[in-house]
Design a protein around this motif. Structure first.
Motif, PDB file in Angstrom:
ATOM      1  N   VAL A  31       0.836  -1.203   0.000  1.00 34.88           N
ATOM      2  CA  VAL A  31       0.000   0.000   0.000  1.00 34.88           C
ATOM      3  C   VAL A  31       0.872   1.255   0.000  1.00 34.88           C
ATOM      4  O   VAL A  31       0.617   2.225  -0.735  1.00 34.88           O
ATOM      5  CB  VAL A  31      -0.952  -0.007   1.207  1.00 34.88           C
ATOM      6  CG1 VAL A  31      -1.617   1.356   1.375  1.00 34.88           C
ATOM      7  CG2 VAL A  31      -2.002  -1.087   1.063  1.00 34.88           C
ATOM      8  N   GLY A  32       1.933   1.223   0.820  1.00 35.06           N
ATOM      9  CA  GLY A  32       2.822   2.384   0.894  1.00 35.06           C
ATOM     10  C   GLY A  32       3.600   2.626  -0.387  1.00 35.06           C
ATOM     11  O   GLY A  32       3.966   3.763  -0.690  1.00 35.06           O
ATOM     12  N   ARG A  33       3.874   1.575  -1.125  1.00 34.29           N
ATOM     13  CA  ARG A  33       4.608   1.690  -2.398  1.00 34.29           C
ATOM     14  C   ARG A  33       3.694   1.300  -3.557  1.00 34.29           C
ATOM     15  O   ARG A  33       4.082   0.600  -4.464  1.00 34.29           O
ATOM     16  CB  ARG A  33       5.841   0.774  -2.372  1.00 34.29           C
ATOM     17  CG  ARG A  33       6.802   1.025  -1.237  1.00 34.29           C
ATOM     18  CD  ARG A  33       7.599   2.315  -1.473  1.00 34.29           C
ATOM     19  NE  ARG A  33       8.664   2.466  -0.483  1.00 34.29           N
ATOM     20  CZ  ARG A  33       8.520   3.021   0.706  1.00 34.29           C
ATOM     21  NH1 ARG A  33       7.315   3.487   1.060  1.00 34.29           N
ATOM     22  NH2 ARG A  33       9.531   3.129   1.551  1.00 34.29           N
ATOM     23  N   ARG A  34       2.486   1.802  -3.503  1.00 34.12           N
ATOM     24  CA  ARG A  34       1.452   1.327  -4.433  1.00 34.12           C
ATOM     25  C   ARG A  34       1.816   1.578  -5.897  1.00 34.12           C
ATOM     26  O   ARG A  34       1.584   0.726  -6.748  1.00 34.12           O
ATOM     27  CB  ARG A  34       0.117   1.973  -4.080  1.00 34.12           C
ATOM     28  CG  ARG A  34       0.063   3.470  -4.278  1.00 34.12           C
ATOM     29  CD  ARG A  34      -1.122   4.099  -3.586  1.00 34.12           C
ATOM     30  NE  ARG A  34      -0.921   4.105  -2.126  1.00 34.12           N
ATOM     31  CZ  ARG A  34      -1.697   4.749  -1.270  1.00 34.12           C
ATOM     32  NH1 ARG A  34      -2.752   5.404  -1.707  1.00 34.12           N
ATOM     33  NH2 ARG A  34      -1.442   4.720   0.023  1.00 34.12           N
ATOM     34  N   ARG A  35       2.389   2.761  -6.186  1.00 36.16           N
ATOM     35  CA  ARG A  35       2.699   3.050  -7.585  1.00 36.16           C
ATOM     36  C   ARG A  35       3.821   2.155  -8.103  1.00 36.16           C
ATOM     37  O   ARG A  35       3.752   1.640  -9.230  1.00 36.16           O
ATOM     38  CB  ARG A  35       3.072   4.529  -7.737  1.00 36.16           C
ATOM     39  CG  ARG A  35       1.898   5.469  -7.520  1.00 36.16           C
ATOM     40  CD  ARG A  35       2.301   6.926  -7.718  1.00 36.16           C
ATOM     41  NE  ARG A  35       1.153   7.825  -7.587  1.00 36.16           N
ATOM     42  CZ  ARG A  35       0.671   8.268  -6.437  1.00 36.16           C
ATOM     43  NH1 ARG A  35       1.229   7.880  -5.299  1.00 36.16           N
ATOM     44  NH2 ARG A  35      -0.379   9.070  -6.399  1.00 36.16           N
ATOM     45  N   VAL A  36       4.832   1.980  -7.297  1.00 35.99           N
ATOM     46  CA  VAL A  36       5.934   1.096  -7.686  1.00 35.99           C
ATOM     47  C   VAL A  36       5.427  -0.338  -7.846  1.00 35.99           C
ATOM     48  O   VAL A  36       5.781  -1.040  -8.807  1.00 35.99           O
ATOM     49  CB  VAL A  36       7.072   1.154  -6.650  1.00 35.99           C
ATOM     50  CG1 VAL A  36       8.155   0.123  -6.974  1.00 35.99           C
ATOM     51  CG2 VAL A  36       7.680   2.551  -6.593  1.00 35.99           C
ATOM     52  N   THR A 286      -5.706   2.027   4.594  1.00 29.42           N
ATOM     53  CA  THR A 286      -4.505   1.213   4.823  1.00 29.42           C
ATOM     54  C   THR A 286      -4.780   0.089   5.795  1.00 29.42           C
ATOM     55  O   THR A 286      -4.416  -1.075   5.552  1.00 29.42           O
ATOM     56  CB  THR A 286      -3.357   2.089   5.345  1.00 29.42           C
ATOM     57  OG1 THR A 286      -3.046   3.085   4.374  1.00 29.42           O
ATOM     58  CG2 THR A 286      -2.114   1.237   5.618  1.00 29.42           C
ATOM     59  N   GLU A 287      -5.441   0.396   6.906  1.00 29.48           N
ATOM     60  CA  GLU A 287      -5.712  -0.640   7.906  1.00 29.48           C
ATOM     61  C   GLU A 287      -6.768  -1.624   7.417  1.00 29.48           C
ATOM     62  O   GLU A 287      -6.731  -2.804   7.773  1.00 29.48           O
ATOM     63  CB  GLU A 287      -6.156   0.012   9.226  1.00 29.48           C
ATOM     64  CG  GLU A 287      -5.025   0.699   9.968  1.00 29.48           C
ATOM     65  CD  GLU A 287      -3.830  -0.242  10.163  1.00 29.48           C
ATOM     66  OE1 GLU A 287      -4.030  -1.363  10.681  1.00 29.48           O
ATOM     67  OE2 GLU A 287      -2.712   0.141   9.784  1.00 29.48           O
ATOM     68  N   ALA A 288      -7.692  -1.161   6.586  1.00 34.91           N
ATOM     69  CA  ALA A 288      -8.698  -2.076   6.026  1.00 34.91           C
ATOM     70  C   ALA A 288      -8.037  -3.093   5.098  1.00 34.91           C
ATOM     71  O   ALA A 288      -8.357  -4.288   5.121  1.00 34.91           O
ATOM     72  CB  ALA A 288      -9.775  -1.298   5.271  1.00 34.91           C
ATOM     73  N   VAL A 289      -7.083  -2.601   4.277  1.00 32.49           N
ATOM     74  CA  VAL A 289      -6.353  -3.530   3.402  1.00 32.49           C
ATOM     75  C   VAL A 289      -5.550  -4.511   4.233  1.00 32.49           C
ATOM     76  O   VAL A 289      -5.552  -5.729   3.977  1.00 32.49           O
ATOM     77  CB  VAL A 289      -5.434  -2.749   2.438  1.00 32.49           C
ATOM     78  CG1 VAL A 289      -4.528  -3.718   1.668  1.00 32.49           C
ATOM     79  CG2 VAL A 289      -6.250  -1.913   1.470  1.00 32.49           C
ATOM     80  N   ALA A 290      -4.836  -4.006   5.244  1.00 34.09           N
ATOM     81  CA  ALA A 290      -4.013  -4.873   6.081  1.00 34.09           C
ATOM     82  C   ALA A 290      -4.868  -5.910   6.812  1.00 34.09           C
ATOM     83  O   ALA A 290      -4.491  -7.092   6.900  1.00 34.09           O
ATOM     84  CB  ALA A 290      -3.226  -4.033   7.086  1.00 34.09           C
ATOM     85  N   ALA A 349      -5.636   0.263  -2.506  1.00 31.17           N
ATOM     86  CA  ALA A 349      -5.158   1.515  -1.919  1.00 31.17           C
ATOM     87  C   ALA A 349      -5.401   2.684  -2.866  1.00 31.17           C
ATOM     88  O   ALA A 349      -5.742   3.791  -2.436  1.00 31.17           O
ATOM     89  CB  ALA A 349      -3.672   1.387  -1.590  1.00 31.17           C
ATOM     90  N   VAL A 350      -5.210   2.457  -4.168  1.00 31.05           N
ATOM     91  CA  VAL A 350      -5.446   3.516  -5.147  1.00 31.05           C
ATOM     92  C   VAL A 350      -6.931   3.857  -5.221  1.00 31.05           C
ATOM     93  O   VAL A 350      -7.318   5.030  -5.273  1.00 31.05           O
ATOM     94  CB  VAL A 350      -4.926   3.076  -6.533  1.00 31.05           C
ATOM     95  CG1 VAL A 350      -5.374   4.059  -7.607  1.00 31.05           C
ATOM     96  CG2 VAL A 350      -3.398   2.976  -6.515  1.00 31.05           C
ATOM     97  N   ILE A 351      -7.779   2.845  -5.184  1.00 37.13           N
ATOM     98  CA  ILE A 351      -9.229   3.063  -5.302  1.00 37.13           C
ATOM     99  C   ILE A 351      -9.808   3.598  -3.998  1.00 37.13           C
ATOM    100  O   ILE A 351     -10.695   4.464  -3.995  1.00 37.13           O
ATOM    101  CB  ILE A 351      -9.914   1.745  -5.702  1.00 37.13           C
ATOM    102  CG1 ILE A 351      -9.493   1.351  -7.106  1.00 37.13           C
ATOM    103  CG2 ILE A 351     -11.432   1.874  -5.617  1.00 37.13           C
ATOM    104  CD1 ILE A 351      -9.947  -0.021  -7.517  1.00 37.13           C
TER     105      ILE A 351
END
Length: 748
Positions: A31-36, A286-290, A349-351
């Motif tokens: 999530v923190g490096r979503r673009r990469v 972020t926490e929802a994804v995690a 994370a993007v959406i």
């Protein structure tokens, strides 16, 4: 049995905590490096598309007979030492003027010579070159050219692919069609490629519609499809790499593509659903994804492991058709899980909270199961109705499944032949001519190779052996270096070609009056093998190949079943902490699968309700490897849904200690998702039933039916009924195993 021996409390299981903790950390990193992360995913997809672009030409046909079989050894010795053996190509030449007409004779001799001089041809003989009347039809209008190709099954297939276009078609007054094992494999290869494209075009839009109905949101529905596309592209590249180190069946492309896409969509479905729940509970993105990856992600990995182990059971069979599907299947299942866990976190994370945008089916979704409160949905009410009458509901469902399974008691099996092809394919039409106008065993006789017998020095023994063979029931004639024999007496002098050109060794052709692919053909082979020979004997031919294949499958089948049962029992124990639940799931899976097998016998073997799956040639037998492949794949998929349902039931049981409430909660939370997931997998696999190849039609229809039966009758009705009857005993385990689970078990 002690009702107090329950599952461990949720704060136990250090290893599970470590695993889920690592999953959550990986999710936060993505999530923190979503673009990469998304850039890397796009790059991998492009590279995979390029690497897997030519995969179809790298795959192999055949692989249905173990290479260690006596029949394979006999065929190899015949080709290498005697330039003989069963033909790989059979040219069926027809002319209205009759095959003995002068023009037909010239054309036939030229055709035979052309085939004999082609590269990679061991021999080519025909009615015109040998004068053998058995190579001419009774009406005199059709004759055969028998062509043996050099090399193993794969090499013969590639030579047939190049040679057939030259030999078929018009040759003067002759109209030539080509059949034989190598030609059947070649046409099956071409047809499977066309069928794969059709299946993909059919499955993709239907899958999107199912996901739209499940999620309502177009954006949420598109995410699993994108993950599935990535999984399929990498699957192609993976198969291309695998084909460089081992033979991979051409059918692996159809099956693993369907599995990879279907499971990737399934796993994405559960992860996205859990993500939406976490958002609704008030977590930030972020926490929802995690949290979704920590809970549903752990279940996805566990589910993928169960499916992979089920497919790995195919490795016990020494047939590269099944082994290559095991290699490819295990890899693609793991790939589907990894794709879901790696691609979805950065995309979510993007959406962010826009996951419910474009809710095109909002009114419908509000009426779907699970759309209302946790105790108002259809699945919750269904579970409560079932659990109020568990004996009646469970008994009726069990009777229905047993009734569906009964036809399987009459199952008959054979190896794949030309009738796997579409009814009007050239190889199938030519083979029909063989069956109706020629003695089919003439082109596929039993052969007995005596590699160490000197025909000249042991003439008397060879004569006595040929006489004994000719007295075997259903033997028409035995041809050998000692002469031709029928009914225990010599009927013709010795012919050339039955003695090795250099050194000792001889062989005999045993012509029977039974279909080599029939049960009578198998009995004839066993009778021939039982006759005492003057030396070491290798018995080969089409019927012998079928006997050898069925024997080795029957010998290894208990081992495959043991691998599946043991791995499932251990994994479900680690997941649930119970010994009752794994045993119950094993019985339920077997019950649902045998019901699907019974239906397949009714449709594909006996030819009833053929209109449901389209036209095909019914032979009265099932291809012997397909039920084994179906069992391993369908068993894994059944465990897949079991794990998703059990995870939510167990989660609620740990919180409340109430089994009835936990079952209703678990079914409500997962019922809609399991139904959607099952429909997706059934659609993707069922698309194979549109194939023109009956083997893919059987596999696709059988697996689709197994998935639907499991997701509805078993998960929706039998599971809640049995769990209600067992109550707290569902979670029972002996003290030592309970303590073991507390140390190494899997918990959320």
């Amino acid at each position: 049995m002690s009702a107090t021996a329950q599952v461990p409390p949720p704060d136990t299981g250090d290893r599970a905590v470590a695993v889920t903790g690592r999953l959550a950390r990986v999710a936060r990193l993505l999530v923190g490096r979503r673009r990469v992360a998304l850039l890397v995913v796009a790059l991998v997809a492009v590279i995979a598309a390029v690497a897997g672009g030519g995969v179809e030409g790298m795959l192999s046909s055949g692989g249905y007979t173990p290479q260690s079989a006596q029949s394979v050894s006999a065929d190899q010795v015949l080709a290498q030492r005697f330039h003989a053996g069963a033909p790989d190509l059979i040219l069926v030449a027809h002319t209205d003027a009759g095959v003995s007409d002068a023009a037909a004779v010239r054309a036939g001799e030229a055709l035979t010579e052309q085939a004999a001089k082609a590269q990679g041809v061991v021999y080519a003989r025909s009615f015109w070159s040998t004068g053998d009347a058995t190579l001419r039809s009774g009406d005199g209008d059709t004759a055969l050219v028998l062509v043996k190709l050099a090399g193993d099954e794969d090499a013969a297939y590639h030579r047939a692919h190049d040679l057939t276009p030259v030999l078929e078609g018009r040759h003067g007054p002759l109209n030539v069609r080509v059949t034989g094992l190598s030609q059947v494999n070649s046409e099956a290869d071409d047809q499977s490629s066309k069928d794969l494209t059709r299946a993909e075009l059919l499955a993709a839009p239907l899958t999107l519609l199912i996901l739209l109905a499940a999620f309502g949101s177009l954006l949420a529905a598109l995410l699993p499809v994108l993950v599935g596309v990535v999984a399929v592209l990498v699957t192609y590249a993976m198969l291309a790499g695998l084909a460089q180190v081992t033979s991979v069946s051409v059918f692996a492309l159809n099956i693993t593509t369907a599995l990879g896409f279907g499971l990737a969509v399934d796993y994405s479905l559960f992860l996205i659903s859990r993500y939406r729940e976490e958002l609704a509970a008030g977590r930030d993105v972020t926490e929802a994804v995690a949290a979704a990856v920590r809970t549903a992600g752990r279940t996805v990995l566990f589910s993928a492991l169960t499916v992979a182990l089920s497919l790995a059971a195919l490795l016990v069979f020494p047939l590269y058709f099944l082994r290559s599907l095991a290699y490819a299947g295990v890899l693609v299942v793991i790939l589907a899980a990894v794709a879901a866990l790696v691609v979805l976190p950065p995309m979510l994370a993007v959406i962010g909270r826009r996951i419910d945008r474009w809710d095109v089916f909002a009114p419908l979704r509000r009426r779907l199961p699970g759309a209302r409160g946790p105790e108002q949905g259809v699945w919750h009410r269904t579970a409560m109705v079932v659990m109020r009458r568990p004996v009646a509901v469970g008994g009726v469902v069990a009777v229905v499944l047993v009734a569906l399974a009964l036809p399987f008691l009459q199952a008959r099996f054979a190896l794949m032949d030309d009738r796997v092809l579409p009814r009007h394919s050239d190889a199938q039409v030519a083979a029909d001519v063989l069956r109706t106008q020629f003695r089919s065993a003439q082109t596929a006789p039993d052969v007995v190779v005596l590699p160490d017998v000197d025909a000249a020095a042991q003439g008397a023994s060879l004569t006595a052996y040929a006489e004994r063979l000719s007295r075997v029931p259903h033997t028409v004639r035995v041809d050998s270096a000692a002469g031709s024999f029928a009914g225990g007496r010599q009927v013709a002098p010795a012919a050339d070609g039955y003695v090795a050109p250099r050194g000792a060794g001889t062989w005999l052709s045993v012509l029977s009056d039974v279909d080599p692919s029939s049960a009578a053909g198998e009995r004839h082979v066993r009778a021939v093998r039982a006759v005492q020979a003057p030396g070491a004997a290798l018995v080969g031919g089409a019927a012998a190949s079928q006997v050898d294949t069925k024997d080795v499958l029957a010998d290894r089948l208990p081992w495959a079943g043991g691998v599946i049962a043991a791995s499932m029992l251990v994994l479900l124990f680690l997941f649930s902490g119970s010994v009752v639940i794994p045993l119950k799931q094993l019985v339920l899976n077997i019950l649902s699968l045998t019901a699907s097998f019974g239906a397949m016998v009714y449709v594909f073997q006996d030819g009833h309700l053929k209109w449901l799956v389209g036209d095909f040639v019914s032979t009265g037998r099932l291809e012997v490897t397909v039920p084994i492949l179906m069992f391993c794949v369908a068993f894994g998929l059944s465990m897949d849904y079991s794990v998703f349902l059990l995870s939510r039931i167990r989660e609620e049981y740990l919180a409340t200690g109430d089994t009835t409430r936990a079952v209703a909660f678990g079914l409500e939370r997962t019922g809609r998702l399991i139904t959607a997931a099952a429909l997706v997998v059934a659609t993707v696999l069922g698309a194979l039933a549109t194939s023109q190849l009956s083997i893919l039609k059987l596999l696709g229809a059988g697996l689709a039916l197994a998935v639907i039966v499991d997701a509805t009758l078993v998960r929706g009705l039998l599971v809640p009924a049995l769990m209600r009857l067992l109550g707290r005993h569902n979670w029972w385990a002996p003290g030592p195993l309970r303590r073991l689970h507390q140390r190494i078990g899997l918990t959320d």
